[in-house]
Motif scaffolding. Structure first.
Motif, PDB file in Angstrom:
ATOM      1  N   THR A   1      39.033  24.841 -83.195  1.00  0.00           N
ATOM      2  CA  THR A   1      40.459  24.565 -83.413  1.00  0.00           C
ATOM      3  C   THR A   1      41.207  24.530 -82.086  1.00  0.00           C
ATOM      4  OG1 THR A   1      40.328  25.682 -85.564  1.00  0.00           O
ATOM      5  CG2 THR A   1      42.528  25.304 -84.661  1.00  0.00           C
ATOM      6  N   LEU A   2      40.888  25.448 -81.183  1.00  0.00           N
ATOM      7  CA  LEU A   2      41.529  25.440 -79.859  1.00  0.00           C
ATOM      8  C   LEU A   2      41.150  24.191 -79.066  1.00  0.00           C
ATOM      9  CD1 LEU A   2      41.246  29.144 -78.610  1.00  0.00           C
ATOM     10  CD2 LEU A   2      43.283  27.955 -79.465  1.00  0.00           C
ATOM     11  N   ALA A   3      39.882  23.771 -79.167  1.00  0.00           N
ATOM     12  CA  ALA A   3      39.436  22.588 -78.431  1.00  0.00           C
ATOM     13  C   ALA A   3      40.177  21.339 -78.917  1.00  0.00           C
ATOM     14  CB  ALA A   3      37.926  22.408 -78.593  1.00  0.00           C
ATOM     15  N   VAL A   4      40.314  21.203 -80.225  1.00  0.00           N
ATOM     16  CA  VAL A   4      41.028  20.053 -80.781  1.00  0.00           C
ATOM     17  C   VAL A   4      42.498  20.089 -80.368  1.00  0.00           C
ATOM     18  CG1 VAL A   4      41.771  18.928 -82.918  1.00  0.00           C
ATOM     19  CG2 VAL A   4      39.427  19.794 -82.711  1.00  0.00           C
ATOM     20  N   TYR A   5      43.096  21.276 -80.389  1.00  0.00           N
ATOM     21  CA  TYR A   5      44.500  21.428 -79.975  1.00  0.00           C
ATOM     22  C   TYR A   5      44.684  20.932 -78.537  1.00  0.00           C
ATOM     23  CZ  TYR A   5      48.866  23.731 -78.597  1.00  0.00           C
ATOM     24  OH  TYR A   5      50.132  23.997 -78.112  1.00  0.00           O
TER      25      TYR A   5
ATOM     26  N   ASN B   1      30.068  22.273 -88.628  1.00  0.00           N
ATOM     27  CA  ASN B   1      30.534  22.589 -87.279  1.00  0.00           C
ATOM     28  C   ASN B   1      31.211  21.335 -86.734  1.00  0.00           C
ATOM     29  OD1 ASN B   1      30.971  23.392 -84.667  1.00  0.00           O
ATOM     30  ND2 ASN B   1      28.822  23.800 -84.188  1.00  0.00           N
ATOM     31  N   VAL B   2      32.481  21.169 -87.086  1.00  0.00           N
ATOM     32  CA  VAL B   2      33.182  19.924 -86.782  1.00  0.00           C
ATOM     33  C   VAL B   2      34.457  20.211 -85.996  1.00  0.00           C
ATOM     34  CG1 VAL B   2      34.349  19.979 -89.015  1.00  0.00           C
ATOM     35  CG2 VAL B   2      34.180  17.811 -87.788  1.00  0.00           C
ATOM     36  N   ALA B   3      34.710  19.385 -84.980  1.00  0.00           N
ATOM     37  CA  ALA B   3      35.909  19.534 -84.145  1.00  0.00           C
ATOM     38  C   ALA B   3      36.412  18.145 -83.770  1.00  0.00           C
ATOM     39  CB  ALA B   3      35.597  20.359 -82.900  1.00  0.00           C
ATOM     40  N   ASP B   4      36.657  17.327 -84.792  1.00  0.00           N
ATOM     41  CA  ASP B   4      37.046  15.946 -84.539  1.00  0.00           C
ATOM     42  C   ASP B   4      38.558  15.804 -84.434  1.00  0.00           C
ATOM     43  OD1 ASP B   4      37.456  16.412 -87.340  1.00  0.00           O
ATOM     44  OD2 ASP B   4      37.667  14.256 -87.607  1.00  0.00           O
TER      45      ASP B   4
ATOM     46  N   ASN C   1      41.245  12.454 -84.870  1.00  0.00           N
ATOM     47  CA  ASN C   1      41.459  11.028 -85.111  1.00  0.00           C
ATOM     48  C   ASN C   1      42.438  10.471 -84.075  1.00  0.00           C
ATOM     49  OD1 ASN C   1      39.796  10.619 -87.323  1.00  0.00           O
ATOM     50  ND2 ASN C   1      41.376  11.135 -88.812  1.00  0.00           N
ATOM     51  N   ILE C   2      42.041   9.373 -83.432  1.00  0.00           N
ATOM     52  CA  ILE C   2      42.924   8.668 -82.509  1.00  0.00           C
ATOM     53  C   ILE C   2      43.268   7.343 -83.173  1.00  0.00           C
ATOM     54  CG2 ILE C   2      43.271   7.889 -80.149  1.00  0.00           C
ATOM     55  CD1 ILE C   2      40.805   9.489 -79.361  1.00  0.00           C
ATOM     56  N   LYS C   3      44.532   7.088 -83.354  1.00  0.00           N
ATOM     57  CA  LYS C   3      44.964   5.906 -84.094  1.00  0.00           C
ATOM     58  C   LYS C   3      44.495   4.633 -83.398  1.00  0.00           C
ATOM     59  CE  LYS C   3      48.976   8.159 -86.209  1.00  0.00           C
ATOM     60  NZ  LYS C   3      50.457   8.164 -86.368  1.00  0.00           N
ATOM     61  N   ASN C   4      43.990   3.696 -84.190  1.00  0.00           N
ATOM     62  CA  ASN C   4      43.484   2.397 -83.726  1.00  0.00           C
ATOM     63  C   ASN C   4      42.229   2.521 -82.869  1.00  0.00           C
ATOM     64  OD1 ASN C   4      45.703   1.049 -84.955  1.00  0.00           O
ATOM     65  ND2 ASN C   4      46.944   1.436 -83.137  1.00  0.00           N
ATOM     66  N   ILE C   5      41.617   3.713 -82.828  1.00  0.00           N
ATOM     67  CA  ILE C   5      40.413   3.897 -82.017  1.00  0.00           C
ATOM     68  C   ILE C   5      39.276   4.509 -82.832  1.00  0.00           C
ATOM     69  CG2 ILE C   5      39.422   5.088 -80.017  1.00  0.00           C
ATOM     70  CD1 ILE C   5      42.132   4.800 -78.637  1.00  0.00           C
ATOM     71  N   GLY C   6      39.506   5.679 -83.438  1.00  0.00           N
ATOM     72  CA  GLY C   6      38.457   6.338 -84.210  1.00  0.00           C
ATOM     73  C   GLY C   6      38.421   7.832 -83.973  1.00  0.00           C
ATOM     74  N   LYS C   7      37.319   8.453 -84.386  1.00  0.00           N
ATOM     75  CA  LYS C   7      37.172   9.904 -84.286  1.00  0.00           C
ATOM     76  C   LYS C   7      36.547  10.299 -82.947  1.00  0.00           C
ATOM     77  CE  LYS C   7      36.570  10.962 -89.214  1.00  0.00           C
ATOM     78  NZ  LYS C   7      35.671  11.599 -90.201  1.00  0.00           N
ATOM     79  N   LEU C   8      37.195  11.221 -82.275  1.00  0.00           N
ATOM     80  CA  LEU C   8      36.685  11.804 -81.037  1.00  0.00           C
ATOM     81  C   LEU C   8      36.281  13.243 -81.334  1.00  0.00           C
ATOM     82  CD1 LEU C   8      36.371  11.598 -77.868  1.00  0.00           C
ATOM     83  CD2 LEU C   8      38.678  12.569 -77.759  1.00  0.00           C
ATOM     84  N   GLU C   9      35.086  13.632 -80.938  1.00  0.00           N
ATOM     85  CA  GLU C   9      34.630  14.998 -81.159  1.00  0.00           C
ATOM     86  C   GLU C   9      34.954  15.858 -79.932  1.00  0.00           C
ATOM     87  OE1 GLU C   9      32.901  18.041 -83.495  1.00  0.00           O
ATOM     88  OE2 GLU C   9      33.498  15.984 -84.018  1.00  0.00           O
ATOM     89  N   CYS C  10      35.621  16.987 -80.154  1.00  0.00           N
ATOM     90  CA  CYS C  10      36.094  17.868 -79.084  1.00  0.00           C
ATOM     91  C   CYS C  10      35.221  19.120 -79.070  1.00  0.00           C
ATOM     92  CB  CYS C  10      37.559  18.239 -79.305  1.00  0.00           C
ATOM     93  SG  CYS C  10      38.621  16.848 -79.761  1.00  0.00           S
ATOM     94  N   ARG C  11      34.323  19.217 -78.119  1.00  0.00           N
ATOM     95  CA  ARG C  11      33.347  20.296 -78.156  1.00  0.00           C
ATOM     96  C   ARG C  11      33.717  21.426 -77.186  1.00  0.00           C
ATOM     97  NH1 ARG C  11      31.890  20.465 -82.687  1.00  0.00           N
ATOM     98  NH2 ARG C  11      30.730  22.275 -81.905  1.00  0.00           N
ATOM     99  N   PRO C  12      33.831  22.665 -77.712  1.00  0.00           N
ATOM    100  CA  PRO C  12      34.193  23.812 -76.871  1.00  0.00           C
ATOM    101  C   PRO C  12      33.040  24.245 -75.972  1.00  0.00           C
ATOM    102  CG  PRO C  12      33.756  24.527 -79.120  1.00  0.00           C
ATOM    103  CD  PRO C  12      33.694  23.021 -79.133  1.00  0.00           C
ATOM    104  N   VAL C  13      33.400  24.659 -74.760  1.00  0.00           N
ATOM    105  CA  VAL C  13      32.431  25.151 -73.778  1.00  0.00           C
ATOM    106  C   VAL C  13      32.956  26.472 -73.239  1.00  0.00           C
ATOM    107  CG1 VAL C  13      31.291  24.700 -71.581  1.00  0.00           C
ATOM    108  CG2 VAL C  13      31.744  22.799 -73.154  1.00  0.00           C
ATOM    109  N   LEU C  14      32.146  27.522 -73.290  1.00  0.00           N
ATOM    110  CA  LEU C  14      32.576  28.835 -72.817  1.00  0.00           C
ATOM    111  C   LEU C  14      32.453  28.940 -71.298  1.00  0.00           C
ATOM    112  CD1 LEU C  14      31.001  31.153 -75.550  1.00  0.00           C
ATOM    113  CD2 LEU C  14      33.365  30.336 -75.380  1.00  0.00           C
TER     114      LEU C  14
ATOM    115  N   PRO D   1      24.078  18.370 -84.629  1.00  0.00           N
ATOM    116  CA  PRO D   1      23.591  17.108 -85.220  1.00  0.00           C
ATOM    117  C   PRO D   1      24.513  16.512 -86.272  1.00  0.00           C
ATOM    118  CG  PRO D   1      21.807  18.709 -85.058  1.00  0.00           C
ATOM    119  CD  PRO D   1      23.066  19.433 -84.700  1.00  0.00           C
ATOM    120  N   GLU D   2      25.279  17.356 -86.994  1.00  0.00           N
ATOM    121  CA  GLU D   2      26.113  16.814 -88.075  1.00  0.00           C
ATOM    122  C   GLU D   2      27.257  15.937 -87.582  1.00  0.00           C
ATOM    123  OE1 GLU D   2      27.518  21.244 -88.793  1.00  0.00           O
ATOM    124  OE2 GLU D   2      25.831  20.461 -87.633  1.00  0.00           O
ATOM    125  N   VAL D   3      27.511  15.924 -86.260  1.00  0.00           N
ATOM    126  CA  VAL D   3      28.579  15.057 -85.736  1.00  0.00           C
ATOM    127  C   VAL D   3      28.021  13.995 -84.785  1.00  0.00           C
ATOM    128  CG1 VAL D   3      30.353  16.823 -86.012  1.00  0.00           C
ATOM    129  CG2 VAL D   3      29.128  16.672 -83.843  1.00  0.00           C
TER     130      VAL D   3
END
Length: 309
Positions: A42-46, A76-79, A81-94, A104-106
């Motif tokens: 949630t923080l990564a997407v924010y 385990n999803v952190a997508d 949506n960017i309008k007119n583009i698609g889904k971007l996955e935002c992956r957290p790194v410690l 794999p699910e994304v």
């Protein structure tokens, strides 16, 4: 290859509001690992949502799967949506981690994957870079820069806007037999090398034409040749062989799909390239007056050609 520390990054302050949102979405999760996963996602997407808005891209945060409470508990999803583009996955790194993990699910239905690293007290998130393709682990030093990322998104936005605004032109394939070939369709000798020419066809070929198709943009573009072979009409039908060949390579990338749809958009036939395929093809018959679509797809990119017999 530049070290990630030499590349442009973007830092986002994680306000009390951001942490409150993350706590709200992770509240009530009994499994501590799952609770932390939802919190970090949630923080990564924010952070990415804030960054993209600063860069002038319109987002749809509430319409993203990462804002669906059931979905985030199951996956385990952190997508984002960017309008007119698609889904971007935002992956957290410690902190002090050298890799970005992508579950794999994304691995599909994403235009790319962007790495977001947190400091030790989760007061700040740093957007490091991105990759257009998924893998279980991406070393941080192999991430592409944010400069390339913004160019990549802009090109996707332009391409998607063009597809929305411009419908494919109807190809009057029946007129080919009378010598009237639509603009942009060439003899295949102009598209393919001699080793790629000449495959068996159940009917005598009357005419063969091809067209170059670009899938993707500058960073990951592939070019293929769509080849259409037709026979003389018999009993009101024309036999059609459609093929897809690589241009500039001996084999097609894995995952190129060739499909046929009828006039109503219903699937009729499809085939997908495997590892080391030199070409893919579909053979079918169409009645005079019938309309159909030939669609070529690779990853999130798709090209459609509409035909009428």
């Amino acid at each position: 290859m530049k070290s990630i520390t030499d590349q442009l990054t973007f830092s986002v302050t994680l306000t009390n509001k951001a942490r409150t949102i993350a706590e709200e979405y992770s509240k009530g999760i009994s499994n501590p690992l799952k609770k932390q996963q939802i919190y970090l996602n949630t923080l990564a997407v924010y952070a990415v949502d804030y960054y993209l808005q600063c860069m002038g891209f319109a987002t749809d945060l509430e319409g993203s799967d990462s804002r669906d409470r059931l979905t985030i508990q199951l996956m385990n999803v952190a997508d984002l949506n960017i309008k007119n583009i698609g889904k971007l996955e935002c992956r957290p790194v410690l902190t002090n981690t050298e890799i970005c993990e992508i579950p794999p699910e994304v691995w599909s239905d994403r235009v790319g994957y962007i790495a977001v690293q947190f400091n030790s007290d989760f007061q700040e998130a740093t957007i490091l870079g991105f990759t257009p393709q998924a893998a279980a682990e991406i070393p941080l030093h192999q991430l592409q820069s944010l400069d390339d990322f913004l160019i990549y998104l802009s090109e996707l936005e332009i391409a998607n806007s063009s597809q929305i605004e411009k419908s494919p032109t109807m190809v009057k394939i029946g007129q080919w037999l009378d010598g009237f070939v639509d603009a942009g369709w060439q003899t295949i000798e102009h598209l393919l090398n001699p080793q790629q020419l000449g495959l068996a066809f159940k009917s005598t070929v009357t005419m063969t034409r091809g067209q170059k198709i670009d899938l993707g943009m500058n960073l990951d573009k592939i070019s293929v040749a769509l080849v259409v072979k037709i026979s003389e009409p018999k009993a009101g039908e024309i036999d059609i062989l459609t093929q897809v060949y690589p241009i500039g390579n001996n084999v097609l990338p894995e995952g190129v799909e060739l499909s046929i749809k009828d006039e109503s958009g219903e699937d009729v036939l499809s085939v997908t390239s495997r590892n080391e395929d030199n070409w893919i093809q579909l053979e079918f018959s169409a009645e005079v007056g019938e309309k159909f679509q030939i669609i070529i797809t690779h990853k999130e990119f798709q090209q459609t050609r509409i035909f009428e017999i």
